[in-house]
Design a protein around this motif. Structure first.
Motif, PDB file in Angstrom:
ATOM      1  N   PHE A   1       1.812  28.138  22.087  1.00  0.00           N
ATOM      2  CA  PHE A   1       1.955  26.728  21.756  1.00  0.00           C
ATOM      3  C   PHE A   1       2.518  25.911  22.925  1.00  0.00           C
ATOM      4  O   PHE A   1       3.086  24.847  22.715  1.00  0.00           O
ATOM      5  N   LYS A   2       2.365  26.391  24.136  1.00  0.00           N
ATOM      6  CA  LYS A   2       2.944  25.661  25.268  1.00  0.00           C
ATOM      7  C   LYS A   2       2.296  24.295  25.466  1.00  0.00           C
ATOM      8  O   LYS A   2       2.929  23.353  25.932  1.00  0.00           O
ATOM      9  N   ASP A   3       0.998  24.182  25.094  1.00  0.00           N
ATOM     10  CA  ASP A   3       0.314  22.896  25.254  1.00  0.00           C
ATOM     11  C   ASP A   3       0.693  21.906  24.159  1.00  0.00           C
ATOM     12  O   ASP A   3       0.506  20.702  24.319  1.00  0.00           O
ATOM     13  N   GLU A   4       1.175  22.411  23.025  1.00  0.00           N
ATOM     14  CA  GLU A   4       1.556  21.537  21.913  1.00  0.00           C
ATOM     15  C   GLU A   4       3.006  21.834  21.514  1.00  0.00           C
ATOM     16  O   GLU A   4       3.324  22.015  20.349  1.00  0.00           O
ATOM     17  N   LYS A   5       3.853  21.890  22.478  1.00  0.00           N
ATOM     18  CA  LYS A   5       5.246  22.272  22.248  1.00  0.00           C
ATOM     19  C   LYS A   5       5.966  21.269  21.353  1.00  0.00           C
ATOM     20  O   LYS A   5       5.845  20.068  21.533  1.00  0.00           O
ATOM     21  N   ARG A   6       6.682  21.782  20.363  1.00  0.00           N
ATOM     22  CA  ARG A   6       7.517  20.953  19.494  1.00  0.00           C
ATOM     23  C   ARG A   6       8.974  21.239  19.835  1.00  0.00           C
ATOM     24  O   ARG A   6       9.401  22.389  19.845  1.00  0.00           O
ATOM     25  N   ASP A   7       9.727  20.200  20.108  1.00  0.00           N
ATOM     26  CA  ASP A   7      11.128  20.359  20.497  1.00  0.00           C
ATOM     27  C   ASP A   7      12.015  20.093  19.287  1.00  0.00           C
ATOM     28  O   ASP A   7      12.089  18.974  18.781  1.00  0.00           O
TER      29      ASP A   7
ATOM     30  N   ALA B   1       3.889  29.436  13.504  1.00  0.00           N
ATOM     31  CA  ALA B   1       5.149  28.720  13.713  1.00  0.00           C
ATOM     32  C   ALA B   1       5.178  28.092  15.108  1.00  0.00           C
ATOM     33  O   ALA B   1       4.573  28.606  16.053  1.00  0.00           O
ATOM     34  N   TYR B   2       5.885  26.973  15.207  1.00  0.00           N
ATOM     35  CA  TYR B   2       6.018  26.278  16.495  1.00  0.00           C
ATOM     36  C   TYR B   2       7.120  26.879  17.363  1.00  0.00           C
ATOM     37  O   TYR B   2       7.224  26.556  18.548  1.00  0.00           O
ATOM     38  N   THR B   3       7.964  27.713  16.752  1.00  0.00           N
ATOM     39  CA  THR B   3       9.059  28.341  17.495  1.00  0.00           C
ATOM     40  C   THR B   3       8.995  29.849  17.303  1.00  0.00           C
ATOM     41  O   THR B   3       8.229  30.347  16.476  1.00  0.00           O
ATOM     42  N   ILE B   4       9.828  30.546  18.031  1.00  0.00           N
ATOM     43  CA  ILE B   4       9.782  32.009  17.989  1.00  0.00           C
ATOM     44  C   ILE B   4      11.188  32.565  17.842  1.00  0.00           C
ATOM     45  O   ILE B   4      12.156  32.004  18.367  1.00  0.00           O
ATOM     46  N   SER B   5      11.311  33.664  17.114  1.00  0.00           N
ATOM     47  CA  SER B   5      12.610  34.312  16.920  1.00  0.00           C
ATOM     48  C   SER B   5      13.087  34.935  18.229  1.00  0.00           C
ATOM     49  O   SER B   5      12.281  35.429  19.029  1.00  0.00           O
ATOM     50  N   PRO B   6      14.402  34.940  18.476  1.00  0.00           N
ATOM     51  CA  PRO B   6      14.911  35.608  19.685  1.00  0.00           C
ATOM     52  C   PRO B   6      14.757  37.124  19.644  1.00  0.00           C
ATOM     53  O   PRO B   6      14.989  37.795  20.636  1.00  0.00           O
ATOM     54  N   HIS B   7      14.350  37.670  18.477  1.00  0.00           N
ATOM     55  CA  HIS B   7      14.236  39.128  18.342  1.00  0.00           C
ATOM     56  C   HIS B   7      12.792  39.610  18.337  1.00  0.00           C
ATOM     57  O   HIS B   7      12.486  40.649  17.762  1.00  0.00           O
TER      58      HIS B   7
END
Length: 611
Positions: free
Chosen positions: A219-225, A524-530
């Motif tokens: 999702f780097k091209d459609e990154k949600r902050d 998902a737009y984000t990813i778990s740290p694990h």
């Protein structure tokens, strides 16, 4: 496509020569009663190599006879047969021979989409609705991506949009699924949607995985902050309990979270705890009473006073004497000692080192607040914080009803993973008490639950019954499937599919819709740290170690086996790192095996060289 066999007002069979059927797709029956919308609940394919009577439990003689009467050559052609269930029971049985067709989007829009994307949570797509997507209105297109076998795929099915406002009538969400089913992924998507809607939410995170800082590569091209929408707070580091704000009830809840307090222990807190006590004043009072009780009598304490070496010691024993006379009979020694031990344990874990004002402030600003800590610490702390913020919201709403002045506190959602640890079935716990209260009465005050667990059987039954929307991912255990069947309208056919669902596929049983929907959770737009594979982690750390050691010894090569001691001395002098001779040999051998250095045989042993 035609209706076959003997029918009822609810279920019937449909046959086709040229179109196969998909589970959970929708079809329209053109009956004399009008157009009836039905869902495929079972599907089979037959040909001349598989006689129809092989599956006697699926089709009966009436189906076979009606197929022949309608012109199907059951001995030569491939026949597709589906069992359909009407979404709403008809007045009369469906007429055999009625035509069946694919619905238009306008015919099922109200069944599928009950709210606009701006007012709901876009959680995924409704499976097997791709034939309707082209007719779908533009506002429901290009909203999301899903993961399929071929990777990230743009939306090609009708979106599943959860009606957020309907939670006022049908409160609380359950997320059930076994390990690897996509449950945590689905919970992450739910929380992303709540952040985008700026809904105040408090999350209990025992696994330290609900962090929304990192964006996945896909999702780097459609990154949600989301960095301005959530805060991660650790118990004992960022947040805690201000001891001076505690009531006796709050303190008992905190102490009770380790293990249930006895009646005598409850009495000790009621008798000895004073309003506005500090941790120091209360713990000193307990300590002084236990020391007096260890003396055993007023006479022995009096001797201590008389033998005191100075005024401070004398005054301290006089205080102990007063406490002994006043409380010894009502506060047994073992109970006082037990309360003191629990209190000090909480203190050592940092519970009393901070306050909870940050949580309240962030909730008022519409943040997602993630409370992190071990399961036990969260059980302790959630008892206090949930009681505190729930009753602030309740007091505000009650004051509003009475037309009295009160500080505003917003509605909010409580979310927790491993919910069976916080509201266990079969025994009481402080966190269970407040969660049960919210499940039964929270709707009136705008406080809602979203509880995720791998083991719905272990979750308190009263709470499970209050979860009006349930997201059911792959579940294998028979006891958990039985619980799901009892608590939802999932059919026996759908229950049989639960152990075989793909990761990310989900049955959504919603009281709002009135039926179970088969869906797939969006990417998902984000990813778990694990998310890093532990075996990749091992390889990465080994490579990092090899590279670091290579930098240390590269300018010292070649190294003779007889010169190892001098090499160790040089490394210690230059790098301030100490090796034994065996450790150095092992590291050199690892570099040789990984083709980073060479090795030659010499009369004096191996010599390690640059490649």
């Amino acid at each position: 496509m035609k209706v076959l066999g003997i029918t009822t007002q609810q279920e019937f069979y449909v046959g086709s020569k040229d179109r196969n059927f998909r589970i959970n797709e929708f079809l329209v029956v053109e009956d004399k009663q009008g157009d009836l919308i039905a869902e495929v609940v079972e599907a089979q394919t037959f040909n001349r190599y598989i006689p129809l009577n092989v599956y006697g439990d699926f089709v009966d003689a009436s189906v076979i006879e009606s197929m022949k009467a309608l012109g199907y050559d059951v001995d030569e052609e491939t026949i597709y047969i589906a069992k359909l269930r009407l979404l709403e029971e008809a007045l009369y049985p469906v007429e055999t021979g009625s035509d069946v067709r694919i619905p238009k989007f306008s015919e099922i829009k109200n069944l599928m989409l009950r709210t606009k994307k701006e007012e709901g949570l876009v959680l995924g797509v409704i499976r097997n609705t791709d034939s309707l997507y082209d007719e779908c209105e533009d506002e429901f297109k290009d909203l999301l991506y899903t993961f399929e076998e071929r990777g990230l795929v743009k939306q090609r099915e009708i979106p599943f949009i959860m009606d957020l406002k309907s939670m006022h009538q049908y409160p609380h969400i359950g997320v059930f699924g076994g390990s690897g089913s996509g449950k945590s992924f689905g919970l992450r998507v739910l929380l992303e949607e709540l952040m985008q809607k700026e809904i105040p939410t408090i999350v209990l995170d025992p696994h330290y995985e609900m962090d929304f800082s990192d964006c996945p590569d896909y999702f780097k091209d459609e990154k949600r902050d989301f960095n301005g929408s959530f805060k991660c707070l650790q118990v004992g580091v960022h947040v805690g309990v201000k001891f001076e704000d505690l009531t006796a009830g709050d303190l008992k809840n905190l102490l009770d979270a380790s293990s249930p307090l006895s009646d005598a222990m409850n009495n000790v807190v009621d008798v000895l705890f004073k309003n506005k006590d500090s941790y120091l004043s209360f713990s000193n009072r307990l300590q002084a009473l236990t020391e007096a009780q260890e003396e055993g009598s007023v006479q022995r304490i009096q001797q201590r006073i008389e033998n005191a070496k100075n005024n401070d010691e004398k005054e301290a024993w006089e205080v102990r004497k007063d406490l002994f006379i006043q409380y010894d009979k009502t506060c047994p020694y073992n109970s006082v000692k037990g309360i003191l031990w629990r209190l000090r344990r909480l203190y050592n874990e940092g519970i009393f080192s901070k306050d909870s004002r940050d949580i309240e402030n962030y909730l008022k600003e519409g943040f997602l607040v993630i409370i992190q800590g071990s399961t036990r610490i969260l059980q302790v702390y959630s008892t206090y914080i949930l009681n505190n913020i729930y009753h602030k919201r309740r007091e505000y709403k009650d004051a509003q009803y009475k037309k009295a002045a009160a500080d505003y506190f917003p509605p909010f959602i409580v979310v927790t993973d491993e919910a069976h640890n916080f509201a266990p079935k079969g025994y009481e716990s402080p966190s269970k008490s407040i969660l049960k209260e919210i499940s039964q009465e929270g709707r009136k005050y705008g406080v809602f639950l979203a509880l995720a667990t791998q083991r719905p059987t272990l979750l308190d039954e009263t709470i499970t019954a209050q979860l009006n929307t349930k997201l059911i991912f792959r579940t294998v255990r028979a006891s958990d499937i039985d619980t799901i069947k009892e608590e939802t309208d999932i059919t026996s056919e759908e229950a049989k599919r639960l152990p075989y669902l793909r990761t990310g596929d989900v049955f959504i049983s919603s009281a709002v819709v009135g039926r179970t929907i088969f869906a797939r959770i969006r990417a998902a737009y984000t990813i778990s740290p694990h998310t890093q594979n532990p075996f990749d982690e091992l390889k990465q750390k080994k490579n990092e170690g090899d590279e670091k050691f290579m930098r240390i010894i590269s300018d010292k090569l070649p190294i003779l086996g007889t010169d190892l001691l001098n090499t160790i001395i040089e490394i210690e002098r230059d790098e301030k790192i100490t090796f034994t001779q065996d450790e150095l040999i092992q590291k050199l051998e690892n570099l040789y095996k990984n083709n980073l250095i060479g090795r030659e045989n010499t009369p004096f042993g191996y010599m390690y060289t640059k490649l």
